[in-house]
Design a protein around this motif. Structure first.
Motif, PDB file in Angstrom:
ATOM      1  N   VAL A 551      -5.155   5.044  10.550  1.00 54.37           N
ATOM      2  CA  VAL A 551      -5.755   5.275   9.237  1.00 54.37           C
ATOM      3  C   VAL A 551      -7.089   4.543   9.135  1.00 54.37           C
ATOM      4  O   VAL A 551      -7.283   3.477   9.727  1.00 54.37           O
ATOM      5  N   HIS A 552      -8.008   5.128   8.367  1.00 52.09           N
ATOM      6  CA  HIS A 552      -9.336   4.531   8.200  1.00 52.09           C
ATOM      7  C   HIS A 552      -9.279   3.501   7.071  1.00 52.09           C
ATOM      8  O   HIS A 552      -8.768   3.799   5.986  1.00 52.09           O
ATOM      9  N   PRO A 553      -9.818   2.297   7.282  1.00 47.13           N
ATOM     10  CA  PRO A 553      -9.682   1.239   6.270  1.00 47.13           C
ATOM     11  C   PRO A 553     -10.355   1.539   4.939  1.00 47.13           C
ATOM     12  O   PRO A 553      -9.929   1.026   3.907  1.00 47.13           O
ATOM     13  N   LEU A 554     -11.389   2.395   4.945  1.00 51.27           N
ATOM     14  CA  LEU A 554     -12.061   2.743   3.689  1.00 51.27           C
ATOM     15  C   LEU A 554     -11.536   4.038   3.095  1.00 51.27           C
ATOM     16  O   LEU A 554     -11.226   4.111   1.911  1.00 51.27           O
ATOM     17  N   ARG A 555     -11.421   5.076   3.898  1.00 49.38           N
ATOM     18  CA  ARG A 555     -11.075   6.399   3.378  1.00 49.38           C
ATOM     19  C   ARG A 555      -9.576   6.559   3.103  1.00 49.38           C
ATOM     20  O   ARG A 555      -9.180   7.277   2.185  1.00 49.38           O
ATOM     21  N   ASP A 556      -8.732   5.926   3.913  1.00 49.97           N
ATOM     22  CA  ASP A 556      -7.298   6.212   3.872  1.00 49.97           C
ATOM     23  C   ASP A 556      -6.450   5.123   3.226  1.00 49.97           C
ATOM     24  O   ASP A 556      -5.329   5.391   2.804  1.00 49.97           O
ATOM     25  N   ILE A 557      -6.945   3.898   3.195  1.00 53.61           N
ATOM     26  CA  ILE A 557      -6.138   2.780   2.693  1.00 53.61           C
ATOM     27  C   ILE A 557      -6.671   2.340   1.341  1.00 53.61           C
ATOM     28  O   ILE A 557      -7.878   2.109   1.186  1.00 53.61           O
ATOM     29  N   GLN A 558      -5.793   2.213   0.362  1.00 62.55           N
ATOM     30  CA  GLN A 558      -6.178   1.644  -0.925  1.00 62.55           C
ATOM     31  C   GLN A 558      -5.315   0.418  -1.186  1.00 62.55           C
ATOM     32  O   GLN A 558      -4.089   0.504  -1.222  1.00 62.55           O
ATOM     33  N   THR A 559      -5.977  -0.700  -1.361  1.00 60.37           N
ATOM     34  CA  THR A 559      -5.282  -1.928  -1.720  1.00 60.37           C
ATOM     35  C   THR A 559      -5.176  -2.004  -3.234  1.00 60.37           C
ATOM     36  O   THR A 559      -6.129  -1.693  -3.950  1.00 60.37           O
ATOM     37  N   LEU A 560      -4.019  -2.412  -3.718  1.00 61.50           N
ATOM     38  CA  LEU A 560      -3.761  -2.528  -5.152  1.00 61.50           C
ATOM     39  C   LEU A 560      -3.227  -3.919  -5.468  1.00 61.50           C
ATOM     40  O   LEU A 560      -2.629  -4.577  -4.615  1.00 61.50           O
ATOM     41  N   ALA A 561      -3.437  -4.348  -6.691  1.00 59.52           N
ATOM     42  CA  ALA A 561      -2.873  -5.609  -7.183  1.00 59.52           C
ATOM     43  C   ALA A 561      -2.605  -5.453  -8.669  1.00 59.52           C
ATOM     44  O   ALA A 561      -3.310  -4.710  -9.363  1.00 59.52           O
ATOM     45  N   PRO A 562      -1.601  -6.160  -9.204  1.00 62.83           N
ATOM     46  CA  PRO A 562      -1.303  -6.024 -10.629  1.00 62.83           C
ATOM     47  C   PRO A 562      -2.335  -6.665 -11.540  1.00 62.83           C
ATOM     48  O   PRO A 562      -2.468  -6.264 -12.691  1.00 62.83           O
ATOM     49  N   MET A 563      -3.049  -7.685 -11.019  1.00 63.64           N
ATOM     50  CA  MET A 563      -3.966  -8.446 -11.872  1.00 63.64           C
ATOM     51  C   MET A 563      -5.307  -8.627 -11.181  1.00 63.64           C
ATOM     52  O   MET A 563      -5.398  -8.613  -9.949  1.00 63.64           O
ATOM     53  N   ARG A 564      -6.337  -8.852 -11.970  1.00 63.95           N
ATOM     54  CA  ARG A 564      -7.678  -9.031 -11.419  1.00 63.95           C
ATOM     55  C   ARG A 564      -7.876 -10.449 -10.875  1.00 63.95           C
ATOM     56  O   ARG A 564      -8.535 -10.652  -9.859  1.00 63.95           O
ATOM     57  N   ARG A 565      -7.326 -11.427 -11.582  1.00 67.16           N
ATOM     58  CA  ARG A 565      -7.631 -12.818 -11.252  1.00 67.16           C
ATOM     59  C   ARG A 565      -6.613 -13.408 -10.287  1.00 67.16           C
ATOM     60  O   ARG A 565      -5.558 -12.844 -10.047  1.00 67.16           O
ATOM     61  N   ALA A 568      -4.924 -13.979  -4.929  1.00 66.57           N
ATOM     62  CA  ALA A 568      -4.510 -12.700  -4.348  1.00 66.57           C
ATOM     63  C   ALA A 568      -4.637 -11.581  -5.376  1.00 66.57           C
ATOM     64  O   ALA A 568      -3.868 -10.618  -5.359  1.00 66.57           O
ATOM     65  N   GLY A 569      -5.612 -11.729  -6.280  1.00 67.31           N
ATOM     66  CA  GLY A 569      -5.889 -10.704  -7.274  1.00 67.31           C
ATOM     67  C   GLY A 569      -6.996  -9.770  -6.812  1.00 67.31           C
ATOM     68  O   GLY A 569      -7.584  -9.947  -5.735  1.00 67.31           O
ATOM     69  N   VAL A 570      -7.315  -8.792  -7.635  1.00 67.66           N
ATOM     70  CA  VAL A 570      -8.273  -7.750  -7.267  1.00 67.66           C
ATOM     71  C   VAL A 570      -9.627  -8.324  -6.862  1.00 67.66           C
ATOM     72  O   VAL A 570     -10.196  -7.941  -5.833  1.00 67.66           O
ATOM     73  N   ASP A 571     -10.163  -9.248  -7.656  1.00 66.99           N
ATOM     74  CA  ASP A 571     -11.516  -9.748  -7.392  1.00 66.99           C
ATOM     75  C   ASP A 571     -11.600 -10.470  -6.058  1.00 66.99           C
ATOM     76  O   ASP A 571     -12.534 -10.249  -5.267  1.00 66.99           O
ATOM     77  N   ALA A 572     -10.622 -11.360  -5.793  1.00 61.77           N
ATOM     78  CA  ALA A 572     -10.639 -12.112  -4.539  1.00 61.77           C
ATOM     79  C   ALA A 572     -10.426 -11.196  -3.339  1.00 61.77           C
ATOM     80  O   ALA A 572     -11.068 -11.360  -2.284  1.00 61.77           O
ATOM     81  N   ILE A 573      -9.538 -10.218  -3.471  1.00 56.31           N
ATOM     82  CA  ILE A 573      -9.277  -9.294  -2.360  1.00 56.31           C
ATOM     83  C   ILE A 573     -10.510  -8.447  -2.064  1.00 56.31           C
ATOM     84  O   ILE A 573     -10.861  -8.219  -0.897  1.00 56.31           O
ATOM     85  N   ASN A 574     -11.191  -7.994  -3.114  1.00 57.40           N
ATOM     86  CA  ASN A 574     -12.419  -7.217  -2.900  1.00 57.40           C
ATOM     87  C   ASN A 574     -13.445  -8.007  -2.103  1.00 57.40           C
ATOM     88  O   ASN A 574     -14.068  -7.490  -1.167  1.00 57.40           O
ATOM     89  N   ALA A 651     -14.362  -1.491  -4.905  1.00 59.38           N
ATOM     90  CA  ALA A 651     -13.058  -0.822  -5.006  1.00 59.38           C
ATOM     91  C   ALA A 651     -12.260  -0.871  -3.707  1.00 59.38           C
ATOM     92  O   ALA A 651     -11.399  -0.028  -3.480  1.00 59.38           O
ATOM     93  N   TYR A 652     -12.536  -1.851  -2.830  1.00 61.18           N
ATOM     94  CA  TYR A 652     -11.638  -2.047  -1.701  1.00 61.18           C
ATOM     95  C   TYR A 652     -10.230  -2.298  -2.246  1.00 61.18           C
ATOM     96  O   TYR A 652      -9.241  -1.867  -1.675  1.00 61.18           O
ATOM     97  N   CYS A 653     -10.175  -2.997  -3.390  1.00 61.84           N
ATOM     98  CA  CYS A 653      -8.920  -3.228  -4.094  1.00 61.84           C
ATOM     99  C   CYS A 653      -9.114  -2.836  -5.555  1.00 61.84           C
ATOM    100  O   CYS A 653     -10.194  -3.037  -6.117  1.00 61.84           O
ATOM    101  N   ALA A 654      -8.069  -2.277  -6.160  1.00 52.86           N
ATOM    102  CA  ALA A 654      -8.124  -1.880  -7.570  1.00 52.86           C
ATOM    103  C   ALA A 654      -6.828  -2.301  -8.246  1.00 52.86           C
ATOM    104  O   ALA A 654      -5.821  -2.577  -7.582  1.00 52.86           O
ATOM    105  N   THR A 655      -6.848  -2.338  -9.571  1.00 54.43           N
ATOM    106  CA  THR A 655      -5.610  -2.620 -10.296  1.00 54.43           C
ATOM    107  C   THR A 655      -4.669  -1.425 -10.195  1.00 54.43           C
ATOM    108  O   THR A 655      -5.104  -0.284  -9.985  1.00 54.43           O
ATOM    109  N   VAL A 656      -3.389  -1.683 -10.367  1.00 57.32           N
ATOM    110  CA  VAL A 656      -2.405  -0.594 -10.356  1.00 57.32           C
ATOM    111  C   VAL A 656      -2.725   0.400 -11.467  1.00 57.32           C
ATOM    112  O   VAL A 656      -2.627   1.620 -11.275  1.00 57.32           O
ATOM    113  N   HIS A 657      -3.141  -0.114 -12.634  1.00 53.42           N
ATOM    114  CA  HIS A 657      -3.480   0.780 -13.746  1.00 53.42           C
ATOM    115  C   HIS A 657      -4.581   1.761 -13.351  1.00 53.42           C
ATOM    116  O   HIS A 657      -4.532   2.942 -13.714  1.00 53.42           O
ATOM    117  N   LYS A 658      -5.590   1.272 -12.632  1.00 54.97           N
ATOM    118  CA  LYS A 658      -6.714   2.134 -12.259  1.00 54.97           C
ATOM    119  C   LYS A 658      -6.332   3.177 -11.211  1.00 54.97           C
ATOM    120  O   LYS A 658      -7.069   4.132 -10.987  1.00 54.97           O
TER     121      LYS A 658
END
Length: 741
Positions: A551-565, A568-574, A651-658
């Motif tokens: 799988v391609h890390p950009l096109r095929d994989i989406q990382t998700l997290a429940p919270m931004r902060r 191990a939240g969205v911002d740090a993972i991005n 958007a390497y990582c996004a919230t579950v809501h998004k």
């Protein structure tokens, strides 16, 4: 050799000197780091009297490499980064040398001028370049490549830049970030300062990201009293807007007063008069003890009105022998329908409005395809739509028929700022099928239902166990709860779907059972420490999954997290994934993303035809044109002016809501006990059902168990179900003070 004294840092006299206010002046050599949300800068300043550049840090107005600045602040000795100049104030000075002018203009600070045109301008006008731009812009046309249009653009951009500088100097003293200052200037233009002095609370209404607190801070500094009417009104509106952001359509009087008192720090006795005045002026709507923003009230009452209008309208009768139709459609699709599916189709061919719900693998698509085939055979036209572009694309793939977003279906007009399709210019179709209806908020639902002709059939498809809409309201659940329309819930998981660990575990989670992890498509990598989890996520996305599954890390994989902060939240993972996957991508000025980065649009932009949740990769940055290009998942290439990219985020990582309404070949989910605020069953269920082939949870079984056993869903204040049942009498338009305050 270093002495012990040297190892203990500066002496007392040196420390005193460092804490003393000082001024340094020079040319900004480069920006090392910038947080566009807070305005925090780390930069290097070339100072004539010093051999090495000076490191400066602080919350500053927007500055760019090549600018000459005068910084006021004091020296500090940072334990990690060494000697730095901590800035309290910044003044931008115009450069006075040929090299300084060329670098200043070539930095991209003026849209339309990049390094190429900066050199041409300086070669033509020398030290007079900035004066020519400001006072004699017609002379710019003598520069090769600059025609009348570009000369006009350069002059306008120069004027705008200088005005922004002066406004930022005013806002800087009131703790407004540079990013927000630019928005303020765009909203109010040259009258920005006068507008803020007259009523700073308009910022809370007009400028995204400032809110009541930011406006209130300015108001206090300008001497506006805590009990000033404009302050209390702004506080009430803020409380209602906050409730809407949390999904509520209204607040009860008790909750509104409590929220306003906590926010404003005023006695509750001061509120009734203000609320009565706001209701009289229709700044808010009061109905049977509930307080609404006018937009929320209009959307909810409008939804009920138009749904009831659809239900009351006579249905064009179509002669269908349902048993023959079922046999025909089974032969056509080459499978045997389940009893549930047959019942759904029997109901659907005669329903005016119908709801079809069910989890993954229960055959919702088969029911829809069967209904479409039968009704099309009888000569009925149909349209397919979904709330997001990704959801529409999925619907198209599943049905083999064209599908569109609701926004495109309603034909938004940038000229009027409204949808062109409405009750006076309705959508022409016999049947509308809407997928992912759980994502539909009350305002978009109103716009859609309003645009349907009375004779239109409506089929609403969705999974009620997913997260509710990001926007206010609970449209799908309310329609089901009202009981005014038929509803079919598909429960049987088909054998082929049940072989998927993802689908099987989705249903286990929904039943309150722990998922069963395997080594094929549903993994748990146990990491309890957030930092270790972050490192593992980076390794899994950038190396392990691409190597094992192709799988391609950009096109095929989406990382998700429940919270931004959090670590191990969205911002740090991005930030970590960008460093691993695209470390050399040139950054867009004053943003944390750049060339080659994965980005997401976070708000609808009708002019550019991009919508909340659209994902793409930045494929081009043109400094001279002041534009960047994003290639979206559906292969659309969209050019963004650089001053219109505030709603793009990494958007390497996004919230579950998004991620709602989307599917990805592989999902990597950060899920730790530290996310306890969002460890809910519907969050976990929504996250794992985004994955088509693979789901990898990086976290702990404890966090998963907490979510599985937490089925509590925060109730949303909504009256749509009651309105559909006619148990709410809509009379607030004529009686704004009904039931008092």
């Amino acid at each position: 050799m270093t002495s012990n004294d040297d190892m203990h840092g500066p002496s007392a006299s040196e420390q005193t000197a460092m804490n003393t206010s000082a001024t340094v002046e020079g040319v900004v050599d480069r920006i090392v780091y910038e947080n566009p949300d807070t305005g925090f800068f780390v930069g290097r300043l070339a100072v004539d009297t010093q051999t090495l550049p000076v490191t400066f840090v602080g919350d500053l107005m927007a500055i760019s490499p090549g600018e000459t600045v005068r910084l006021t602040g004091h020296w500090v000795e940072d334990k990690k980064f060494g000697r730095q100049f901590r800035v309290n104030a910044c003044e931008t000075l115009l450069p006075t040398s040929i090299q300084g002018i060329e670098r200043y203009l070539g930095s991209g600070i003026i849209p339309g001028i990049g390094p190429k045109y900066a050199k041409r301008l300086v070669n033509t006008f020398g030290l007079e370049t900035l004066k020519v731009i400001a006072e004699q812009p017609e002379r710019l046309r003598s520069v090769p490549g600059i025609g009348r249009k570009r000369a006009q653009q350069i002059r306008q951009a120069w004027d705008s830049h200088r005005n922004i500088q002066s406004i930022m100097l005013f806002l800087q003293s009131h703790d407004i970030s540079p990013k927000q200052a630019v928005r303020i200037y765009k909203q109010y233009g040259d009258s920005a300062v006068a507008q803020l002095r007259a009523n700073p609370y308009v910022l809370a209404r007009d400028i995204a990201g400032i809110g009541f607190q930011g406006a209130d801070r300015i108001a206090r500094q300008l001497g506006i009293a805590p009990d000033a009417p404009e302050r209390m009104k702004a506080g009430v509106l803020h409380a209602l807007n906050t409730a809407a952001a949390q999904g509520h359509v209204y607040l009860t009087g008790t909750h509104l007063k409590k929220a306003a008192v906590e926010l404003l720090q005023i006695p509750e006795a001061a509120l009734p008069e203000i609320l009565a005045d706001m209701a009289q002026c229709r700044e808010v709507i009061l109905e049977e003890g509930a307080w609404f923003l006018p937009a929320m009230y209009g959307a909810e009452t409008g939804c009920a009105t138009h749904l009831k209008r659809l239900l009351r309208a006579p249905l064009e009768q179509v002669s269908i022998n349902i048993d023959n139709a079922l046999r025909w459609v089974e032969k056509r699709v080459g499978l045997t329908l389940s009893p549930e599916q047959r019942d759904a189709i029997r109901e659907g061919v005669h329903a005016k409005i119908m709801v079809i719900t069910g989890g993954p693998g229960t055959g919702k698509t088969t029911v829809i395809n069967s209904l479409l085939a039968i009704l099309e055979k009888k000569g009925l036209s149909f349209l397919l739509a979904a709330p997001t572009g990704r959801a529409a694309k999925r619907m198209e793939a599943a049905t083999g028929c064209e599908a569109t977003t609701i926004h495109r279906l309603l034909e938004f007009s940038p000229k009027t700022g409204a949808f062109q399709r409405n009750d006076t210019n309705p959508i022409k179709t016999d049947l509308l099928v809407l997928d992912e209806t759980s994502m539909l908020d009350i305002q978009l639902a109103h716009a859609l239902f309003r645009a349907l002709e009375p004779g239109t059939r409506l089929i609403l498809v969705g999974d009620v166990d997913q997260l509710p809409s990001v926007g206010p309201g609970n449209v799908l659940l309310d329609i089901i709860a009202s009981g005014v329309t038929p509803m079919v819930r598909l429960k049987t998981v088909f054998r082929q779907a049940a072989q998927s660990g993802i689908i099987a575990n989705a249903h286990r989670i929904n039943r309150g059972e722990m998922p069963l992890f395997n080594e094929e498509d549903f993994f748990l990598i146990d990491r309890a420490e957030p930092q270790k989890a972050l490192e593992t996520i980076v390794e899994v996305v950038s190396k392990r999954l691409p190597a094992r599954f192709g799988v391609h890390p950009l096109r095929d994989i989406q990382t998700l997290a429940p919270m931004r902060r959090g670590q191990a939240g969205v911002d740090a993972i991005n930030q970590a994934l960008k460093a691993a996957i695209n470390p050399k991508g040139a950054l867009v000025p004053r943003h944390t993303f750049g060339l080659g980065d994965k980005v997401m649009q976070t708000k609808n932009n009708y002019e550019l035809d991009v919508y909340n949740g659209d994902l793409g990769i930045i494929s081009l940055i043109d400094d001279d044109a002041g534009e960047l290009e994003v290639c979206f998942d559906d292969e659309r290439r969209v050019l963004y002016p650089l001053d219109a990219i505030d709603n793009l985020v990494p958007a390497y990582c996004a919230t579950v809501h998004k991620s709602q309404g989307s599917e990805y070949p592989a999902v990597v989910l950060s899920f730790l006990p530290q996310h306890y605020m969002m460890l809910q069953r519907n969050v976990l269920y929504t996250a794992i059902t985004r994955g088509k082939q693979l789901v990898v949870i990086v976290g702990t079984a404890k966090a998963v168990a907490m979510a599985v056993h937490n089925s509590r869903i925060m109730e949303r204040n909504s009256r749509l179900a009651d309105r559909l049942r006619n148990t709410i009498v809509t009379s607030a338009a004529n009686h704004p003070h009904r039931n008092g305050t």
